[in-house]
Design a protein around this motif. Structure first.
Motif, short mmCIF file in Angstrom:
data_model
loop_
_atom_site.label_atom_id
_atom_site.label_comp_id
_atom_site.label_asym_id
_atom_site.label_seq_id
_atom_site.Cartn_x
_atom_site.Cartn_y
_atom_site.Cartn_z
N ARG A 251 31.78 39.39 45.07
CA ARG A 251 33.14 39.57 44.56
C ARG A 251 33.97 38.30 44.75
O ARG A 251 33.71 37.50 45.65
N LEU A 252 35.01 38.15 43.93
CA LEU A 252 35.90 36.99 44.01
C LEU A 252 36.46 36.82 45.42
O LEU A 252 36.50 35.71 45.97
N ALA A 253 36.87 37.92 46.03
CA ALA A 253 37.49 37.85 47.36
C ALA A 253 36.52 37.34 48.42
O ALA A 253 36.96 36.83 49.47
N ARG A 257 34.70 29.43 48.37
CA ARG A 257 35.47 28.63 47.41
C ARG A 257 35.13 27.14 47.49
O ARG A 257 35.45 26.39 46.57
N ALA A 258 34.48 26.74 48.56
CA ALA A 258 34.04 25.35 48.66
C ALA A 258 32.97 25.03 47.63
O ALA A 258 32.74 23.85 47.32
N HIS A 294 44.59 31.74 41.09
CA HIS A 294 43.45 32.04 41.97
C HIS A 294 42.84 30.75 42.51
O HIS A 294 42.46 30.67 43.69
N SER A 295 42.73 29.73 41.65
CA SER A 295 42.06 28.50 42.07
C SER A 295 42.86 27.71 43.10
O SER A 295 42.31 26.86 43.80
N GLN A 296 44.18 27.97 43.18
CA GLN A 296 45.02 27.24 44.12
C GLN A 296 44.94 27.79 45.54
O GLN A 296 45.32 27.09 46.48
N ALA A 297 44.46 29.01 45.70
CA ALA A 297 44.43 29.65 47.02
C ALA A 297 43.20 29.20 47.79
O ALA A 297 42.08 29.20 47.26
N ALA A 298 43.40 28.81 49.04
CA ALA A 298 42.27 28.37 49.88
C ALA A 298 41.31 29.51 50.16
O ALA A 298 40.11 29.30 50.32
N ALA A 302 45.26 34.05 50.84
CA ALA A 302 46.36 33.14 50.49
C ALA A 302 46.78 33.26 49.02
O ALA A 302 47.66 32.52 48.56
N THR A 303 46.20 34.19 48.28
CA THR A 303 46.50 34.34 46.85
C THR A 303 47.95 34.76 46.63
O THR A 303 48.46 35.65 47.31
#
Length: 403
Positions: A251-253, A257-258, A294-298, A302-303
């Motif tokens: 899932r996205l969550a 993200r690295a 979404h892409s800005q959140a670490a 943090a979304t």
């Protein structure tokens, strides 16, 4: 050499068919000429080497093969005679002509008189250069069925006199909508396959992005073309994080993200900034903006959910529909909790959509209504045809029963 020809085939096929269609006025004749040219390339290039300008060589060869083919015909109808006159005129092919031809072909493939599945098949065949077998495999239908679908679509273009042209300024916004929708359908099928063993079809994602780049290059002033390309790049940047080492859905969550592709994200942001400067928002641009947040959140925590909710409100205003409403409810759950979101989901009519039941199940689980959640997961599983997604839902159901 076969690999080199295959790469050139994929890169040049749509351009060649577009140019030959202008000369011949018939899609089937154009395809035959282009295929003859590639057959000749496979015979000559291993001996003579790949020419410095393979696209130009192929256009010339295809024209010559078309002339030979038409001359061999025992009888010629008016259409063939007109094609012969055009071909024998030896008109030079300029680069701007090629771009115009490609744009004409895209709008022909995506004409609203054709059924959506025919638009999709023709775009992949004539613009993307995919083989009939590849398209059939991508959409899980027999090759013979797909061949018949493509043949009927080309016949309808011919018999109905569907024009090989770019729509006029007054028609363009409505017609462009069909083109964008077809490209996005290709991408969605690649990123989240409807059925089959794998969650992702990278080849279809790549092809959709290639088509998106082509369209953006052909109509650079259209913000929705840039918006669609930005949207696909934002989503595709997460491709490697969307499955684990075993191919299971993540899932996205829970994604790392690295591992998101920074080059894809940078390009998507540049395109989106250019769209914002034009100030002509449309559905694809708004969806790109949602993915930009979404892409800005670490990490997931943090979304900026309130910003995403505001964008979904805007999207719902310009492109209302039950799937948009469902996605908005998911965001609302992060802000106001699952109870309010569930009340909205219960009012949405998507009984055959497996993700509707999956979202409802998750909200019920968060409200500790485990028995209802289990029934919703079962409904989602029954309607899901993708093996990887179904496995994920089954794990969620198993975890629910274990609690």
């Amino acid at each position: 050499m076969d690999d080199a020809v295959a790469r050139i085939f994929r890169a040049e096929y749509g351009r060649l068919v577009a140019v030959l269609t202008r000369f011949l006025g018939d899609l089937s004749l154009a395809e035959e000429a282009v295929q003859d040219a590639f057959t000749t390339a496979l015979e000559r290039w291993p001996r003579d080497g790949v020419p410095p300008a393979p696209g130009g060589w192929l256009i010339t060869t295809a024209r010559n093969r078309a002339i030979d083919r038409l001359r061999r015909e025992a009888s010629r109808d008016e259409r063939q005679q007109a094609a012969m006159r055009l071909l024998e005129a030896d008109e030079p092919v300029e680069e701007h002509d090629v771009k115009d031809d490609q744009l004409r072909l895209i709008f022909t493939c995506c004409h609203p008189a054709l059924a959506p599945e025919a638009q999709l098949a023709l775009t992949l065949r004539l613009i993307g250069g995919l083989t009939t077998a590849e398209i059939a495999r991508a959409f899980f239908v027999p090759e013979a069925t797909m061949a018949q679908r493509i043949s009927r679509a080309k016949a309808k273009i011919r018999d109905a006199g569907i024009p090989y042209r770019v729509p006029g300024a007054s028609e363009l916004p409505g017609r462009l909508r069909f083109v964008l929708a077809v490209i996005y359908l290709v991408f969605n099928e690649g990123y989240s396959a409807t059925a089959g063993e794998e969650l992702l079809r990278g080849d279809l994602c790549d092809e959709a992005i290639r088509l998106g780049r082509l369209l953006h290059d052909l109509v650079p002033g259209e913000p929705e073309a840039a918006g669609l390309l930005s949207l696909m790049l934002f989503i595709d940047a997460r491709r490697d994080a969307r499955t684990d080492e075993h191919g299971a859905f993540v899932r996205l969550a829970e994604q790392d993200r690295a591992t998101w592709n920074p080059d894809r994200l940078d390009e998507a942001r540049r395109l989106l900034r250019a769209c914002v400067e034009r100030n002509q928002p449309g559905p694809y641009q708004i969806q790109a903006a949602i993915n930009a947040v979404h892409s800005q959140a670490a990490d997931a925590a943090a979304t900026d959910w309130r910003q995403i909710l505001a964008l979904y409100d805007q999207l719902l205003a310009v492109n209302p529909g039950p799937v948009v409403a469902l996605n908005r409810a998911i965001v609302l759950a992060e802000i106001d909790g699952p109870a309010r979101a569930l009340a909205i989901v219960e009012s949405i009519d998507l009984p055959s959509y497996h993700l509707f039941h999956a979202v409802r199940a998750d909200l019920l689980r968060r409200l500790d209504r485990n028995a209802d959640a289990a029934l919703a997961y079962q409904a989602a599983i029954a309607r899901c045809e993708n093996v990887r997604e179904r496995e994920f839902l089954e794990r969620r159901l198993k975890g629910l029963r274990a609690n």
